[in-house]
Structures are given as C-alpha cells and as structure tokens.
Design a protein around this motif. Structure first.
Motif, PDB file in Angstrom:
ATOM      1  N   LEU A 127       0.845  -1.188   0.000  1.00 53.72           N
ATOM      2  CA  LEU A 127       0.000   0.000   0.000  1.00 53.72           C
ATOM      3  C   LEU A 127       0.881   1.239   0.000  1.00 53.72           C
ATOM      4  CD1 LEU A 127      -2.563  -0.987   2.809  1.00 53.72           C
ATOM      5  CD2 LEU A 127      -2.732  -1.439   0.355  1.00 53.72           C
ATOM      6  N   VAL A 128       0.515   2.234  -0.810  1.00 53.85           N
ATOM      7  CA  VAL A 128       1.186   3.537  -0.811  1.00 53.85           C
ATOM      8  C   VAL A 128       0.135   4.568  -0.432  1.00 53.85           C
ATOM      9  CG1 VAL A 128       2.454   5.248  -2.151  1.00 53.85           C
ATOM     10  CG2 VAL A 128       2.806   2.810  -2.609  1.00 53.85           C
ATOM     11  N   ASN A 129       0.336   5.202   0.723  1.00 51.74           N
ATOM     12  CA  ASN A 129      -0.659   6.159   1.248  1.00 51.74           C
ATOM     13  C   ASN A 129      -2.031   5.496   1.359  1.00 51.74           C
ATOM     14  OD1 ASN A 129       1.399   8.105   1.221  1.00 51.74           O
ATOM     15  ND2 ASN A 129       0.898   8.721  -0.875  1.00 51.74           N
ATOM     16  N   ASP A 130      -2.011   4.245   1.865  1.00 53.51           N
ATOM     17  CA  ASP A 130      -3.231   3.442   2.100  1.00 53.51           C
ATOM     18  C   ASP A 130      -3.954   3.027   0.823  1.00 53.51           C
ATOM     19  OD1 ASP A 130      -2.957   3.445   4.904  1.00 53.51           O
ATOM     20  OD2 ASP A 130      -3.914   5.417   5.038  1.00 53.51           O
ATOM     21  N   LYS A 131      -3.312   3.168  -0.315  1.00 53.96           N
ATOM     22  CA  LYS A 131      -3.905   2.752  -1.584  1.00 53.96           C
ATOM     23  C   LYS A 131      -3.074   1.617  -2.188  1.00 53.96           C
ATOM     24  CE  LYS A 131      -5.133   4.465  -6.199  1.00 53.96           C
ATOM     25  NZ  LYS A 131      -5.126   5.647  -7.119  1.00 53.96           N
ATOM     26  N   LYS A 132      -3.741   0.555  -2.597  1.00 52.21           N
ATOM     27  CA  LYS A 132      -3.032  -0.582  -3.164  1.00 52.21           C
ATOM     28  C   LYS A 132      -2.398  -0.202  -4.505  1.00 52.21           C
ATOM     29  CE  LYS A 132      -5.144  -4.068  -5.180  1.00 52.21           C
ATOM     30  NZ  LYS A 132      -5.953  -5.293  -5.400  1.00 52.21           N
ATOM     31  N   ILE A 133      -1.093  -0.444  -4.620  1.00 51.54           N
ATOM     32  CA  ILE A 133      -0.367  -0.192  -5.861  1.00 51.54           C
ATOM     33  C   ILE A 133       0.281  -1.504  -6.290  1.00 51.54           C
ATOM     34  CG2 ILE A 133       1.497   1.095  -6.985  1.00 51.54           C
ATOM     35  CD1 ILE A 133      -0.772   2.898  -6.178  1.00 51.54           C
ATOM     36  N   ASP A 134      -0.062  -1.975  -7.484  1.00 53.68           N
ATOM     37  CA  ASP A 134       0.490  -3.254  -7.947  1.00 53.68           C
ATOM     38  C   ASP A 134       1.369  -3.071  -9.193  1.00 53.68           C
ATOM     39  OD1 ASP A 134      -1.447  -2.658  -9.783  1.00 53.68           O
ATOM     40  OD2 ASP A 134      -2.658  -4.462  -9.444  1.00 53.68           O
TER      41      ASP A 134
END
Length: 208
Positions: A127-134
């Motif tokens: 997670l980057v800033n609570d957002k999933k980044i794949d």
C-alpha cells in the motif's frame, strides 16, 4: 515482457562480483567464493584478456540492469528520462531507479531480494498512502508512506524479514517497525544506491 529464466549465479559470475540477486542466500552459498566461480560463465569463462574501454562501459551498464532487474528497453527508457531532467544524468538515472516502488520495498526490508519485492508488489500486497499499488515501476515521492495490509503486519514472515533487514535501511527512508510502515523522507543522494555502480561509465556508454 521478456524475463531472464536462467541461473542468477551466472549473472554474478559474468560481472565477477556479488550482485546479491538472491538476497542473503548469495552470501551463504555463492559460487564466487569458490575458485571456479571466479571465472566467467561458459567454456571461455576462464580466459583472461585486458578489457577495452567499451567493454568496461558495457559491463557497468549490464551490472546496473541486473541489479535493478530491468530489460534493456526499460533501462534505456529510464536513461532517456534522466537525460531530460535538470542536473547530472547519472545521478538522475539512479534517483529514478532507487525510487521505483519495488526497489523501495526491498530497501525497507519487506523483501529479501528485488525479485521478491517485485512479486509482492505485483500481487497487490503493498500500500502507498493506504492505496493498493500493484505496479513495480511506480515512482514514489517524498512524503509517501509504504506499508502492507493489516492482515500481514503480524505474520511470522514479516517479523522474520524485519529482524534481518531493517537495520540496513538507507538515510533517505525511515521505517516504523511497530506500524510496519516506511516513509520517503528525501530523494536518494548519489552515494545512496543499493549497489556500488559507476554512473559515469553508463552515461559515457549511451553517449557514444
């Protein structure tokens, strides 16, 4: 995208130095520690000859590609972007490479190798800033917070990783062990790359 499926030990032997492509397993059982391993791979690996200037430039570029697990096309793209940025092209190049999400995950100690870090990102476990980044190539920015989903924070795997790798976190990153969260506090400086590489040789290689 093409992937190298051969033995990564051959890549280290080709560069005649440890690239730590398998993490700590490289230090515990490395062919370079053996007499035969000091030669390059293949039937002509033991041949000794003076390397040309072009050869030195090429080997440094190849070493960088392998350390960051990139194809030639990807590496050239980063070089072209770095060339258009203000400042030193070599410094800009490694700033871009170091601030890739998969590299940051590795530098924070959330993976034992960059290959493992890329898999973790691809599987949506970062997670980057609570957002999933794949997307492994995602460029982090100053102030970004990198962590893992709550269900993984107390797992034995994460605990074992942090015990082994957390002390090696570079100065441009900070890490809260209790929250299992890392923060990008600044951009990496020229000497803060994950493996010693002469950026000037790479610049000269692509400038010819």
């Amino acid at each position: 995208m093409s992937r190298y499926l051969g033995s990564v030990c051959k890549l280290c032997r080709r560069e005649r130095e440890k690239l730590f492509l398998k993490g700590e397993r490289c230090s515990s059982n490395c062919t370079l520690d053996k007499k035969r391993g000091k030669n390059g791979p293949g039937q002509h690996g033991a041949a000794k000859s003076k390397m040309s200037d072009y050869g030195k430039h090429l080997r440094e570029k190849q070493k960088a590609r392998r350390v960051y697990n990139l194809t030639e096309e990807q590496f050239v793209h980063y070089y072209e972007v770095a060339e258009k940025m203000k400042g030193s092209t070599g410094d800009n190049l490694f700033k871009l490479l170091e601030m890739r999400l998969d590299n940051v995950v590795f530098r924070l100690g959330l993976a034992v190798s960059k290959k493992m870090a890329r898999q973790i990102v691809n599987h949506g476990n970062i997670l980057v800033n609570d957002k999933k980044i794949d997307v492994p190539r995602y460029q982090v920015k100053i102030g970004d917070v990198i962590t893992v989903p709550e269900k993984y924070k107390t797992s034995d795997g994460i605990k074992n990783l942090l015990e082994k790798t957390a002390p090696n976190i570079p100065a441009w990153l900070s890490f809260d062990k209790n929250k299992v969260a890392g923060t990008v506090v600044s951009e990496p400086l020229a000497g803060e790359v994950s493996h010693p590489i002469n950026s000037q040789l790479i610049v000269e290689y692509y400038s010819k």
